[in-house]
Write an enzyme that holds these catalytic residues in place. Structure first.
Site, PDB file in Angstrom:
ATOM      1  N   ASP A   1     -37.629 -63.345   4.590  1.00 56.92           N
ATOM      2  CA  ASP A   1     -38.152 -61.790   4.496  1.00 56.92           C
ATOM      3  C   ASP A   1     -37.929 -61.032   5.501  1.00 56.92           C
ATOM      4  O   ASP A   1     -38.190 -61.420   6.665  1.00 56.92           O
ATOM      5  CB  ASP A   1     -39.607 -62.041   4.332  1.00 56.92           C
ATOM      6  CG  ASP A   1     -40.323 -60.512   3.841  1.00 56.92           C
ATOM      7  OD1 ASP A   1     -39.387 -59.588   3.960  1.00 56.92           O
ATOM      8  OD2 ASP A   1     -41.565 -60.786   3.729  1.00 56.92           O
TER       9      ASP A   1
ATOM     10  N   SER B   1     -24.881 -46.671   3.081  1.00 55.29           N
ATOM     11  CA  SER B   1     -24.710 -45.878   1.978  1.00 55.29           C
ATOM     12  C   SER B   1     -24.269 -44.485   2.361  1.00 55.29           C
ATOM     13  O   SER B   1     -24.470 -44.281   3.443  1.00 55.29           O
ATOM     14  CB  SER B   1     -26.034 -45.804   1.206  1.00 55.29           C
ATOM     15  OG  SER B   1     -26.080 -44.770   0.347  1.00 55.29           O
TER      16      SER B   1
ATOM     17  N   TYR C   1     -35.389 -43.349   1.171  1.00 52.85           N
ATOM     18  CA  TYR C   1     -34.227 -44.091   1.502  1.00 52.85           C
ATOM     19  C   TYR C   1     -33.203 -43.466   2.410  1.00 52.85           C
ATOM     20  O   TYR C   1     -32.582 -44.254   3.352  1.00 52.85           O
ATOM     21  CB  TYR C   1     -33.562 -44.116   0.023  1.00 52.85           C
ATOM     22  CG  TYR C   1     -32.150 -45.015  -0.202  1.00 52.85           C
ATOM     23  CD1 TYR C   1     -32.222 -46.319   0.052  1.00 52.85           C
ATOM     24  CD2 TYR C   1     -31.153 -44.294  -0.291  1.00 52.85           C
ATOM     25  CE1 TYR C   1     -31.273 -47.078  -0.027  1.00 52.85           C
ATOM     26  CE2 TYR C   1     -29.641 -45.375  -0.710  1.00 52.85           C
ATOM     27  CZ  TYR C   1     -30.067 -46.750  -0.441  1.00 52.85           C
ATOM     28  OH  TYR C   1     -28.788 -47.299  -0.294  1.00 52.85           O
TER      29      TYR C   1
ATOM     30  N   LYS D   1     -31.775 -45.082   6.032  1.00 52.91           N
ATOM     31  CA  LYS D   1     -30.109 -45.261   6.046  1.00 52.91           C
ATOM     32  C   LYS D   1     -29.673 -44.204   7.066  1.00 52.91           C
ATOM     33  O   LYS D   1     -28.847 -44.715   7.788  1.00 52.91           O
ATOM     34  CB  LYS D   1     -29.488 -44.796   4.948  1.00 52.91           C
ATOM     35  CG  LYS D   1     -29.790 -45.707   3.538  1.00 52.91           C
ATOM     36  CD  LYS D   1     -29.367 -47.281   3.898  1.00 52.91           C
ATOM     37  CE  LYS D   1     -29.388 -48.262   2.735  1.00 52.91           C
ATOM     38  NZ  LYS D   1     -29.047 -49.533   3.306  1.00 52.91           N
TER      39      LYS D   1
END
Length: 296
Positions: A55, A135, A148, A152
């Site tokens: 994890d 990304s 998100y 990132k």
């Protein structure tokens, strides 16, 4: 082709699973990891990969124990692939601190903690690859994707700093950020949408669901082809043969287009505001001399 040993996070599906299947098919040694690995990674056992429960949001001390456990399986690790992640959708006003923290725990603290765990081994050997599956959202903000994009963007900055540290004192260790556009994986089918809290943002939430479905059903890029090329880059074959590998490599025409547009807008801003930007500089000869703390 030189055989390598890879440690990969987030292998239950998507990029992680593709890495495992392609690498083991080539004869490389792979430690495939994920949460609840015995059940969630059971479909990968037939590949011959070692399966390890990990994890990435665990505390640093536990991450270090897991990395050593992974290292001891084959007696080495050549490439660490930080791939685990998910997309939390929702406008900034609706995202809670706890939801934002979960994104950072998975996609910022997790990769950084694993990097810390790997570096003593890589430094002793003098080599190693540190891959970060990132990304276009690490360079271009998106509406309805605060958590998100923030995570990132954060890992991009951290790894850029790391790259300069390594270039100075440990040039044999190579960090690489893969900036991906929309490729055909399950991540778009498993978007996590914020619990509606502010009715004003409902049209944005509806649009995020529609866009997510569209990206899943009609992705711009072939995920398997992308992973094949990332492997080639690390191995110095195919698209990576004879090239100097930069810190960041984008994948997908959608990614490239959005990044170029942002660069164009940034350049326009810098040009238009240059006179204001430099207006706060000290005049030549009047800059104060830097002083060490406590020294007159």
């Amino acid at each position: 082709m030189t055989k390598q040993t890879w440690l990969i996070t987030g292998c239950s599906s998507g990029f992680g699973e593709l890495f495992v299947r392609q690498l083991t098919a080539q004869g490389d040694q792979v430690v495939a990891t994920g949460r609840n690995a015995e059940t969630r990674l059971a479909h990968l056992k037939e590949t011959g990969a070692a399966i390890l429960d990990l994890d990435v949001t665990a505390p640093q001390a536990e991450i270090e124990k897991k990395f050593k456990e992974a290292w001891d399986i084959y007696g080495t690790i050549d490439v660490l692939v930080n791939n685990a992640g998910y997309i939390q959708c929702g406008a900034m006003e609706e995202i809670t601190q706890e939801e934002l923290q979960r994104s950072f725990d998975t996609m910022v603290h997790g990769p950084i903690n694993l990097t810390r765990a790997a570096l003593p081994y890589f430094r002793e050997r003098g080599s190693g690859w540190l891959l970060y599956m990132n990304s276009q959202s690490g360079f271009v903000g998106e509406p309805g994707a605060t958590a998100y994009c923030a995570s990132k963007f954060a890992i991009e900055g951290a790894v850029e700093s790391l790259s300069k540290e390594l270039a100075w004192l440990a040039p044999g260790i190579k960090p690489l950020i893969i900036e991906s556009g929309i490729h055909g994986t399950e991540i778009m089918a498993n978007l996590q949408h914020v619990t509606p809290r502010v009715p004003f943002w409902q049209p944005l939430n509806d649009a995020a669901r529609t866009r997510g479905r569209g990206n899943y059903e009609n992705p711009a890029g072939d995920a398997a082809d992308m992973i094949s090329k990332v492997i080639q880059i690390v191995k110095g074959t195919g698209v990576g043969a004879g090239r100097e590998i930069p810190l960041r490599i984008p994948f997908g025409s959608d990614c490239l287009s959005e990044m170029r547009e942002k660069i164009k807008q940034l350049q326009k801003t810098y040009d238009e505001w240059e006179s204001v930007a430099i207006s706060t500089d000290y005049e030549e000869g009047k800059r104060p001399m830097p002083r060490l703390p406590g020294v007159e």
